[in-house]
Scaffold this motif. Structure first.
Motif, PDB file in Angstrom:
ATOM      1  N   MET A   1       0.844  -1.196   0.000  1.00 45.95           N
ATOM      2  CA  MET A   1       0.000   0.000   0.000  1.00 45.95           C
ATOM      3  C   MET A   1       0.884   1.252   0.000  1.00 45.95           C
ATOM      4  SD  MET A   1      -3.127   0.809   2.616  1.00 45.95           S
ATOM      5  CE  MET A   1      -3.852  -0.831   2.727  1.00 45.95           C
ATOM      6  N   LYS A   2       0.464   2.274  -0.733  1.00 48.01           N
ATOM      7  CA  LYS A   2       1.247   3.506  -0.766  1.00 48.01           C
ATOM      8  C   LYS A   2       1.224   4.190   0.606  1.00 48.01           C
ATOM      9  CE  LYS A   2       0.658   4.440  -5.631  1.00 48.01           C
ATOM     10  NZ  LYS A   2      -0.216   4.985  -6.666  1.00 48.01           N
ATOM     11  N   PRO A   3       2.325   4.854   0.962  1.00 51.65           N
ATOM     12  CA  PRO A   3       2.373   5.482   2.304  1.00 51.65           C
ATOM     13  C   PRO A   3       1.207   6.443   2.569  1.00 51.65           C
ATOM     14  CG  PRO A   3       4.523   5.562   1.242  1.00 51.65           C
ATOM     15  CD  PRO A   3       3.583   5.000   0.224  1.00 51.65           C
ATOM     16  N   ILE A   4       0.788   7.213   1.573  1.00 52.35           N
ATOM     17  CA  ILE A   4      -0.301   8.171   1.818  1.00 52.35           C
ATOM     18  C   ILE A   4      -1.608   7.433   2.131  1.00 52.35           C
ATOM     19  CG2 ILE A   4      -1.032   8.472  -0.615  1.00 52.35           C
ATOM     20  CD1 ILE A   4      -1.377  11.479   0.008  1.00 52.35           C
ATOM     21  N   VAL A   5      -1.781   6.271   1.529  1.00 54.20           N
ATOM     22  CA  VAL A   5      -2.990   5.476   1.770  1.00 54.20           C
ATOM     23  C   VAL A   5      -2.901   4.815   3.145  1.00 54.20           C
ATOM     24  CG1 VAL A   5      -4.481   3.651   0.882  1.00 54.20           C
ATOM     25  CG2 VAL A   5      -3.195   5.084  -0.711  1.00 54.20           C
ATOM     26  N   GLU A   6      -1.698   4.341   3.482  1.00 55.14           N
ATOM     27  CA  GLU A   6      -1.502   3.775   4.824  1.00 55.14           C
ATOM     28  C   GLU A   6      -1.843   4.806   5.891  1.00 55.14           C
ATOM     29  OE1 GLU A   6       2.418   2.168   5.360  1.00 55.14           O
ATOM     30  OE2 GLU A   6       2.066   0.607   3.871  1.00 55.14           O
ATOM     31  N   ARG A   7      -1.359   6.027   5.661  1.00 56.71           N
ATOM     32  CA  ARG A   7      -1.674   7.107   6.602  1.00 56.71           C
ATOM     33  C   ARG A   7      -3.175   7.285   6.727  1.00 56.71           C
ATOM     34  NH1 ARG A   7       2.348  10.166   8.195  1.00 56.71           N
ATOM     35  NH2 ARG A   7       4.223  10.341   6.927  1.00 56.71           N
ATOM     36  N   PHE A   8      -3.802   7.407   5.567  1.00 51.44           N
ATOM     37  CA  PHE A   8      -5.244   7.657   5.546  1.00 51.44           C
ATOM     38  C   PHE A   8      -5.994   6.565   6.315  1.00 51.44           C
ATOM     39  CE2 PHE A   8      -9.355   7.123   3.268  1.00 51.44           C
ATOM     40  CZ  PHE A   8      -9.940   8.285   3.724  1.00 51.44           C
ATOM     41  N   PHE A   9      -5.646   5.322   6.066  1.00 51.27           N
ATOM     42  CA  PHE A   9      -6.319   4.213   6.749  1.00 51.27           C
ATOM     43  C   PHE A   9      -6.097   4.290   8.269  1.00 51.27           C
ATOM     44  CE2 PHE A   9      -7.492   0.658   3.603  1.00 51.27           C
ATOM     45  CZ  PHE A   9      -7.829   1.581   2.626  1.00 51.27           C
ATOM     46  N   ARG A  10      -4.864   4.669   8.635  1.00 53.34           N
ATOM     47  CA  ARG A  10      -4.545   4.779  10.061  1.00 53.34           C
ATOM     48  C   ARG A  10      -5.428   5.858  10.721  1.00 53.34           C
ATOM     49  NH1 ARG A  10       0.839   4.552   9.123  1.00 53.34           N
ATOM     50  NH2 ARG A  10       1.281   6.773   9.296  1.00 53.34           N
ATOM     51  N   TYR A  11      -5.579   6.993  10.041  1.00 50.65           N
ATOM     52  CA  TYR A  11      -6.318   8.108  10.628  1.00 50.65           C
ATOM     53  C   TYR A  11      -7.825   7.832  10.687  1.00 50.65           C
ATOM     54  CZ  TYR A  11      -1.868  10.368   9.410  1.00 50.65           C
ATOM     55  OH  TYR A  11      -0.536  10.663   9.250  1.00 50.65           O
ATOM     56  N   VAL A  12      -8.373   7.212   9.648  1.00 50.42           N
ATOM     57  CA  VAL A  12      -9.829   6.951   9.689  1.00 50.42           C
ATOM     58  C   VAL A  12     -10.152   5.838  10.683  1.00 50.42           C
ATOM     59  CG1 VAL A  12     -10.276   7.766   7.331  1.00 50.42           C
ATOM     60  CG2 VAL A  12      -9.910   5.313   7.737  1.00 50.42           C
ATOM     61  N   GLY A  13      -9.138   5.124  11.129  1.00 49.10           N
ATOM     62  CA  GLY A  13      -9.337   4.069  12.130  1.00 49.10           C
ATOM     63  C   GLY A  13      -9.673   4.634  13.502  1.00 49.10           C
ATOM     64  N   ILE A  14      -9.489   5.923  13.698  1.00 56.17           N
ATOM     65  CA  ILE A  14      -9.817   6.544  14.994  1.00 56.17           C
ATOM     66  C   ILE A  14     -11.130   7.310  14.831  1.00 56.17           C
ATOM     67  CG2 ILE A  14      -9.034   8.156  16.765  1.00 56.17           C
ATOM     68  CD1 ILE A  14      -6.149   7.595  15.750  1.00 56.17           C
ATOM     69  N   ASP A  15     -12.092   6.977  15.653  1.00 55.34           N
ATOM     70  CA  ASP A  15     -13.418   7.604  15.565  1.00 55.34           C
ATOM     71  C   ASP A  15     -13.380   8.993  16.198  1.00 55.34           C
ATOM     72  OD1 ASP A  15     -16.035   8.388  15.705  1.00 55.34           O
ATOM     73  OD2 ASP A  15     -16.690   6.761  17.028  1.00 55.34           O
ATOM     74  N   THR A  16     -13.389  10.017  15.370  1.00 54.50           N
ATOM     75  CA  THR A  16     -13.314  11.394  15.884  1.00 54.50           C
ATOM     76  C   THR A  16     -14.587  12.172  15.559  1.00 54.50           C
ATOM     77  OG1 THR A  16     -12.169  12.049  13.867  1.00 54.50           O
ATOM     78  CG2 THR A  16     -10.796  11.553  15.781  1.00 54.50           C
ATOM     79  N   GLN A  17     -15.706  11.498  15.651  1.00 56.25           N
ATOM     80  CA  GLN A  17     -16.968  12.160  15.321  1.00 56.25           C
ATOM     81  C   GLN A  17     -17.289  13.292  16.316  1.00 56.25           C
ATOM     82  OE1 GLN A  17     -20.579   9.885  15.899  1.00 56.25           O
ATOM     83  NE2 GLN A  17     -21.588  10.924  14.204  1.00 56.25           N
ATOM     84  N   SER A  18     -17.592  14.459  15.776  1.00 54.39           N
ATOM     85  CA  SER A  18     -18.067  15.591  16.588  1.00 54.39           C
ATOM     86  C   SER A  18     -19.560  15.434  16.814  1.00 54.39           C
ATOM     87  CB  SER A  18     -17.877  16.902  15.829  1.00 54.39           C
ATOM     88  OG  SER A  18     -16.566  17.326  15.875  1.00 54.39           O
ATOM     89  N   THR A  19     -20.025  15.899  17.953  1.00 57.12           N
ATOM     90  CA  THR A  19     -21.475  15.895  18.184  1.00 57.12           C
ATOM     91  C   THR A  19     -21.903  17.289  18.627  1.00 57.12           C
ATOM     92  OG1 THR A  19     -21.035  15.188  20.446  1.00 57.12           O
ATOM     93  CG2 THR A  19     -21.646  13.472  18.875  1.00 57.12           C
ATOM     94  N   TRP A  20     -23.083  17.675  18.220  1.00 62.48           N
ATOM     95  CA  TRP A  20     -23.592  19.002  18.578  1.00 62.48           C
ATOM     96  C   TRP A  20     -23.790  19.134  20.086  1.00 62.48           C
ATOM     97  CZ3 TRP A  20     -23.184  22.546  15.025  1.00 62.48           C
ATOM     98  CH2 TRP A  20     -23.262  22.192  13.674  1.00 62.48           C
ATOM     99  N   GLU A  21     -24.043  17.999  20.736  1.00 63.81           N
ATOM    100  CA  GLU A  21     -24.355  18.037  22.177  1.00 63.81           C
ATOM    101  C   GLU A  21     -23.097  18.168  23.024  1.00 63.81           C
ATOM    102  OE1 GLU A  21     -25.313  15.257  20.211  1.00 63.81           O
ATOM    103  OE2 GLU A  21     -27.113  16.374  19.642  1.00 63.81           O
ATOM    104  N   ALA A  22     -21.927  17.972  22.411  1.00 62.07           N
ATOM    105  CA  ALA A  22     -20.689  17.932  23.195  1.00 62.07           C
ATOM    106  C   ALA A  22     -20.516  19.201  24.014  1.00 62.07           C
ATOM    107  CB  ALA A  22     -19.501  17.746  22.269  1.00 62.07           C
ATOM    108  N   GLU A  23     -20.042  19.019  25.248  1.00 59.96           N
ATOM    109  CA  GLU A  23     -19.827  20.193  26.093  1.00 59.96           C
ATOM    110  C   GLU A  23     -18.347  20.449  26.307  1.00 59.96           C
ATOM    111  OE1 GLU A  23     -22.285  19.438  29.481  1.00 59.96           O
ATOM    112  OE2 GLU A  23     -24.109  19.980  28.374  1.00 59.96           O
TER     113      GLU A  23
END
Ligand SMILES: [Zn+2]
Length: 407
Positions: A1-23
């Motif tokens: 896998m190309k390094p840029i794709v490896e990076r991308f896969f690594r980053y999307v593996g972390i759930d960083t969803q924002s929520t409107w309710e967050a305080e």
């Protein structure tokens, strides 16, 4: 896998969803996790001054290797993903050299990605697509942007002969809930020019955003037992409805595109006694923007004549402004981006953003900041996709911009 794709896969593996309710800032504690991963990776590249603050803003600087003065350039991307769809257990899949046939994202749920339903997919035939498994968004918005900036940083660190001035990197939290520039310590980014890598598909570049305001209309009704209501009751819910009917329906999101602005009712709540409407006002021009604010007040004034003084009270707050005004002052920030695309053999598609971007606020903080494509489409959705080729081109364009400024 190309390094840029490896990076991308690594980053999307972390759930960083924002929520409107967050305080909290960041909205998701996982933004710290991704931020720390990026700091560690930047340090591993030899960028010793990479760091993260207590709100998960990540900063780094690759110092100039030139002996003449070169204007410092910053690149921005955001860490979070949209509240609209889950960002958990993202399971990206590569479809190499896509032949244009239907893509079954999810066999069980029969979720299909097709160029009939999403015509812009047409442009990705023959490319290597990255898609979801139909259970989450992909997160290319904006982790493709993060991966592209990281890829370009790696290039600079491994090619010391490549000429560059100070290159600043900033990853921001909570863009998707409109908070990313709210707390940005801009003094940590001593750049003359900036670019957000947070646009759409290959070639897209934005120099303009909406002017945006929020109007809150408070409606004071008069409650009374319905049995004795004749001539006395003022039902705030019905009055709110009357207000909505006075808005020009042709100028709503569903009836506008391109450079047309709109009124967009985003929230209504109320009782007989009291109701409140939230209306988003959007326009590209100053005149149109002012006219929309005035129009909302005029509707209130008009209805107050009929229903009684102060029945309708309007409060309008500015939200963000068209960055075009700031970007125009620095033609080189535009010219170099377009030239960098030409060097990468990418045809620019100049579009106004029918929304905002971090760049709108950053531009008004003194760093003119257009927005460049990161290569994704169908953002905020399980149908989100990007192509490896677009990500590589975006990374190349970052390098070209850096090179052009150092020249
Ligand atoms: Zn984004």
């Amino acid at each position: 896998m190309k390094p840029i794709v490896e990076r991308f896969f690594r980053y999307v593996g972390i759930d960083t969803q924002s929520t409107w309710e967050a305080e909290t800032v960041p909205a998701s504690s996982n933004e710290f996790v991704l931020g720390q991963m990026l700091v560690d990776e930047l340090k591993a590249l030899g960028i010793e001054n990479a760091w993260m603050d207590d709100k998960s803003y990540v900063f780094a600087k690759i110092p100039s290797n030139q002996d003449h003065p070169v204007p410092p350039v910053a690149f921005f991307a955001h860490l979070d993903t949209a509240p609209d769809e889950s960002g958990a257990n993202v399971n990206p899949r590569i479809i190499e050299n896509w032949d244009g046939t239907d893509i079954v994202l999810n066999e069980d749920k029969q979720i299909i990605l097709s160029k009939e339903e999403f015509p812009s997919l047409q442009n990705s035939i023959g490319k290597d697509l990255i898609v979801t498994d139909g259970n989450s968004l992909l997160g290319a918005d904006d982790k493709a942007g993060v991966a592209e900036i990281m890829d370009a940083a790696e290039y600079l660190c491994t090619h010391p002969e490549f000429p560059h001035g100070d290159v600043l990197i900033c990853f921001t939290p909570d863009e998707e809930i409109g908070n990313s520039t709210e707390y940005i310590p801009i003094e940590n980014i001593p750049a003359k020019y900036g670019y957000t890598m947070d646009g759409g598909e290959l070639g897209e570049i934005n120099f303009e955003t909406f002017n945006a305001a929020t109007a809150i209309v408070t409606i004071h009704g008069a409650a009374i037992h319905p049995g004795e209501a004749r001539g006395k009751m003022k039902n705030a819910i019905l009055l709110a409805n009357d207000f909505i009917n006075h808005l020009p329906w042709r100028e709503s999101p569903v009836n506008t595109d391109g450079y047309e602005g709109f009124y967009h009712v985003t929230d209504i709540n109320g009782t007989v006694d009291r109701a409140q409407l939230t209306i988003a006002l959007r326009d590209f021009t100053d005149e149109g923007y002012a006219r929309r604010k005035q129009r909302v007040q005029e509707i209130a004034d008009h209805l107050n004549q009929y229903y009684g003084e102060n029945t309708f009270c309007v409060e309008v707050d500015d939200y963000y402004f068209n960055m075009g005004k700031e970007v125009e002052k620095y033609p080189e920030v535009k010219d170099y981006a377009l030239k960098a695309m030409e060097m990468a053999e990418v045809t620019p598609v100049i579009l106004p953003i029918r929304g905002g971007t971090d760049g709108s606020s950053i531009s008004f903080m003194g760093i003119p900041c257009p927005n460049i494509f990161m290569g994704s489409a169908n953002s905020h959705s399980i149908y989100e996709y990007c192509t490896i080729q677009s990500m590589e081109k975006a990374s190349e364009i970052i390098r070209n911009i850096i090179w052009l400024f150092a020249r």
